[in-house]
Design a protein around this motif. Structure first.
Motif, PDB file in Angstrom:
ATOM      1  N   LEU A 111     -38.660 -16.972  16.356  1.00 15.39           N
ATOM      2  CA  LEU A 111     -38.737 -16.330  15.044  1.00 15.39           C
ATOM      3  C   LEU A 111     -37.357 -15.847  14.594  1.00 15.39           C
ATOM      4  N   GLN A 112     -36.565 -15.362  15.534  1.00 13.34           N
ATOM      5  CA  GLN A 112     -35.208 -14.920  15.219  1.00 13.34           C
ATOM      6  C   GLN A 112     -34.361 -16.109  14.756  1.00 13.34           C
ATOM      7  N   ASN A 113     -34.514 -17.243  15.426  1.00 11.98           N
ATOM      8  CA  ASN A 113     -33.781 -18.449  15.046  1.00 11.98           C
ATOM      9  C   ASN A 113     -34.211 -18.942  13.665  1.00 11.98           C
ATOM     10  N   LEU A 114     -35.521 -18.948  13.408  1.00 12.89           N
ATOM     11  CA  LEU A 114     -36.029 -19.377  12.107  1.00 12.89           C
ATOM     12  C   LEU A 114     -35.565 -18.434  10.998  1.00 12.89           C
ATOM     13  N   SER A 115     -35.537 -17.147  11.299  1.00  9.03           N
ATOM     14  CA  SER A 115     -35.082 -16.165  10.315  1.00  9.03           C
ATOM     15  C   SER A 115     -33.620 -16.395   9.963  1.00  9.03           C
ATOM     16  N   PHE A 116     -32.829 -16.733  10.965  1.00  5.33           N
ATOM     17  CA  PHE A 116     -31.412 -17.018  10.725  1.00  5.33           C
ATOM     18  C   PHE A 116     -31.248 -18.263   9.854  1.00  5.33           C
ATOM     19  N   GLU A 117     -32.121 -19.265  10.089  1.00  7.90           N
ATOM     20  CA  GLU A 117     -32.008 -20.537   9.372  1.00  7.90           C
ATOM     21  C   GLU A 117     -32.626 -20.497   7.971  1.00  7.90           C
ATOM     22  N   HIS A 118     -33.803 -19.872   7.837  1.00  8.55           N
ATOM     23  CA  HIS A 118     -34.543 -19.925   6.575  1.00  8.55           C
ATOM     24  C   HIS A 118     -34.751 -18.563   5.917  1.00  8.55           C
ATOM     25  N   GLY A 119     -34.332 -17.500   6.567  1.00 11.73           N
ATOM     26  CA  GLY A 119     -34.675 -16.170   6.087  1.00 11.73           C
ATOM     27  C   GLY A 119     -33.916 -15.723   4.853  1.00 11.73           C
ATOM     28  N   LYS A 120     -34.457 -14.706   4.217  1.00 15.18           N
ATOM     29  CA  LYS A 120     -33.826 -14.106   3.041  1.00 15.18           C
ATOM     30  C   LYS A 120     -33.177 -12.789   3.445  1.00 15.18           C
ATOM     31  N   LEU A 121     -32.179 -12.394   2.700  1.00 15.44           N
ATOM     32  CA  LEU A 121     -31.495 -11.140   3.005  1.00 15.44           C
ATOM     33  C   LEU A 121     -32.335  -9.930   2.631  1.00 15.44           C
ATOM     34  N   GLN A 122     -33.139 -10.046   1.596  1.00 18.06           N
ATOM     35  CA  GLN A 122     -33.940  -8.918   1.130  1.00 18.06           C
ATOM     36  C   GLN A 122     -35.419  -9.236   1.274  1.00 18.06           C
ATOM     37  N   GLN A 123     -36.202  -8.225   1.561  1.00 14.39           N
ATOM     38  CA  GLN A 123     -37.634  -8.398   1.683  1.00 14.39           C
ATOM     39  C   GLN A 123     -38.333  -7.755   0.489  1.00 14.39           C
ATOM     40  N   ARG A 124     -39.345  -8.441  -0.051  1.00 15.41           N
ATOM     41  CA  ARG A 124     -40.064  -7.915  -1.215  1.00 15.41           C
ATOM     42  C   ARG A 124     -41.230  -7.018  -0.822  1.00 15.41           C
ATOM     43  N   PHE A 125     -41.577  -7.001   0.447  1.00 11.43           N
ATOM     44  CA  PHE A 125     -42.729  -6.256   0.939  1.00 11.43           C
ATOM     45  C   PHE A 125     -42.415  -4.759   0.952  1.00 11.43           C
ATOM     46  N   ILE A 126     -43.217  -3.955   0.244  1.00  9.15           N
ATOM     47  CA  ILE A 126     -42.945  -2.518   0.161  1.00  9.15           C
ATOM     48  C   ILE A 126     -44.045  -1.687   0.817  1.00  9.15           C
ATOM     49  N   GLU A 127     -45.095  -2.345   1.314  1.00 13.01           N
ATOM     50  CA  GLU A 127     -46.199  -1.616   1.941  1.00 13.01           C
ATOM     51  C   GLU A 127     -45.808  -1.203   3.354  1.00 13.01           C
ATOM     52  N   GLU A 128     -46.660  -0.419   3.994  1.00  9.72           N
ATOM     53  CA  GLU A 128     -46.418  -0.041   5.384  1.00  9.72           C
ATOM     54  C   GLU A 128     -46.799  -1.192   6.301  1.00  9.72           C
ATOM     55  N   LYS A 129     -46.028  -1.355   7.368  1.00  7.82           N
ATOM     56  CA  LYS A 129     -46.339  -2.405   8.337  1.00  7.82           C
ATOM     57  C   LYS A 129     -47.560  -1.999   9.138  1.00  7.82           C
ATOM     58  N   ARG A 130     -48.332  -3.003   9.573  1.00 11.94           N
ATOM     59  CA  ARG A 130     -49.498  -2.682  10.399  1.00 11.94           C
ATOM     60  C   ARG A 130     -49.024  -2.317  11.800  1.00 11.94           C
ATOM     61  N   VAL A 131     -49.742  -1.417  12.422  1.00 10.98           N
ATOM     62  CA  VAL A 131     -49.373  -0.926  13.747  1.00 10.98           C
ATOM     63  C   VAL A 131     -50.607  -0.948  14.632  1.00 10.98           C
ATOM     64  N   PHE A 132     -50.434  -1.414  15.867  1.00  8.77           N
ATOM     65  CA  PHE A 132     -51.534  -1.475  16.824  1.00  8.77           C
ATOM     66  C   PHE A 132     -51.253  -0.542  17.992  1.00  8.77           C
ATOM     67  N   GLU A 133     -52.293   0.054  18.511  1.00  6.33           N
ATOM     68  CA  GLU A 133     -52.170   0.894  19.691  1.00  6.33           C
ATOM     69  C   GLU A 133     -51.948   0.014  20.920  1.00  6.33           C
ATOM     70  N   PRO A 134     -51.180   0.483  21.913  1.00  6.45           N
ATOM     71  CA  PRO A 134     -50.996  -0.298  23.143  1.00  6.45           C
ATOM     72  C   PRO A 134     -52.343  -0.545  23.831  1.00  6.45           C
ATOM     73  N   GLU A 135     -52.466  -1.732  24.421  1.00  3.57           N
ATOM     74  CA  GLU A 135     -53.711  -2.112  25.076  1.00  3.57           C
ATOM     75  C   GLU A 135     -53.382  -2.775  26.406  1.00  3.57           C
ATOM     76  N   ASP A 136     -54.069  -2.381  27.452  1.00  2.00           N
ATOM     77  CA  ASP A 136     -53.831  -2.939  28.775  1.00  2.00           C
ATOM     78  C   ASP A 136     -54.668  -4.204  28.939  1.00  2.00           C
ATOM     79  N   ILE A 137     -54.001  -5.354  29.137  1.00  2.00           N
ATOM     80  CA  ILE A 137     -54.737  -6.601  29.318  1.00  2.00           C
ATOM     81  C   ILE A 137     -54.527  -7.194  30.706  1.00  2.00           C
ATOM     82  N   GLY A 138     -54.058  -6.393  31.645  1.00  2.00           N
ATOM     83  CA  GLY A 138     -53.897  -6.862  33.015  1.00  2.00           C
ATOM     84  C   GLY A 138     -52.581  -6.429  33.618  1.00  2.00           C
TER      85      GLY A 138
END
Length: 186
Positions: free
Chosen positions: A70-97
């Motif tokens: 994703l970092q590589n793709l962002s460098f290649e195709h990404g934009k400098l500014q983001q239009r998203f102004i909402e809050e990012k979704r957040v998940f609580e930590p979960e133990d899966i093993g």
């Protein structure tokens, strides 16, 4: 994969086509395929902007730093500014093993780990739960991912959402020495 960065333009098609969902024969019989046209570039920029909506900007501390698709793709195709102004979704930590650490805040729900588990294991215990913006990778009924193929699931994660609990924050990829696994034994 399911992240839809594999869009191509097919001659006489009004919109980009997801190349990984088409077979090669139908692409060749339907006309020319363009992988680097302005339409494809714009479509990939839009998909990437969508993938980065909820992704945290913690690349310096992410254990996937240095080998993050994703970092590589962002460098290649990404934009400098983001239009998203909402809050990012957040998940609580979960133990899966005891082998895998899941960072659902980084997950782009590409489902690669689910597909690998389907192919390699007899009884997959994790998958995508919920729908829409509540979609998340989790285990079924609090089961733990405990099989010998869990390392493969970590390896296919392109964004560092799955990391190895035994090796987390121990080293960066550029500090590790290359190892030729295909070397013949004498």
């Amino acid at each position: 994969g399911n992240c839809r960065m594999c869009l191509v333009e097919l001659k006489n098609s009004p919109k980009p086509i997801v190349s990984c969902a088409m077979n090669a024969k139908s692409c060749l019989t339907n006309g020319d395929v363009y992988t680097n046209s302005p339409l494809v570039k714009k479509a990939r920029e839009n998909v990437l902007e969508f993938l980065l909506l909820n992704h945290p900007l913690d690349c310096p501390v992410c254990d996937q730093a240095g080998e993050c698709d994703l970092q590589n793709l962002s460098f290649e195709h990404g934009k400098l500014q983001q239009r998203f102004i909402e809050e990012k979704r957040v998940f609580e930590p979960e133990d899966i093993g005891d082998k895998i650490q899941l960072h659902m805040n980084r997950c782009i729900v590409c489902q690669r780990c689910v597909e690998v588990a389907d192919q390699l294991t007899d009884g997959r215990v994790h998958g995508v739960l919920n729908r829409g913006d509540h979609s998340q990778i989790s285990t079924c009924v609090s089961a733990a991912i405990d099989n010998e193929f869990s390392g493969n699931m970590i390896d296919v994660c392109p964004v560092g959402a799955l990391t190895d609990k035994t090796f987390r924050f121990k080293s960066r990829v550029w500090f590790n020495k290359p190892f030729n696994a295909h070397r013949e034994c004498t």
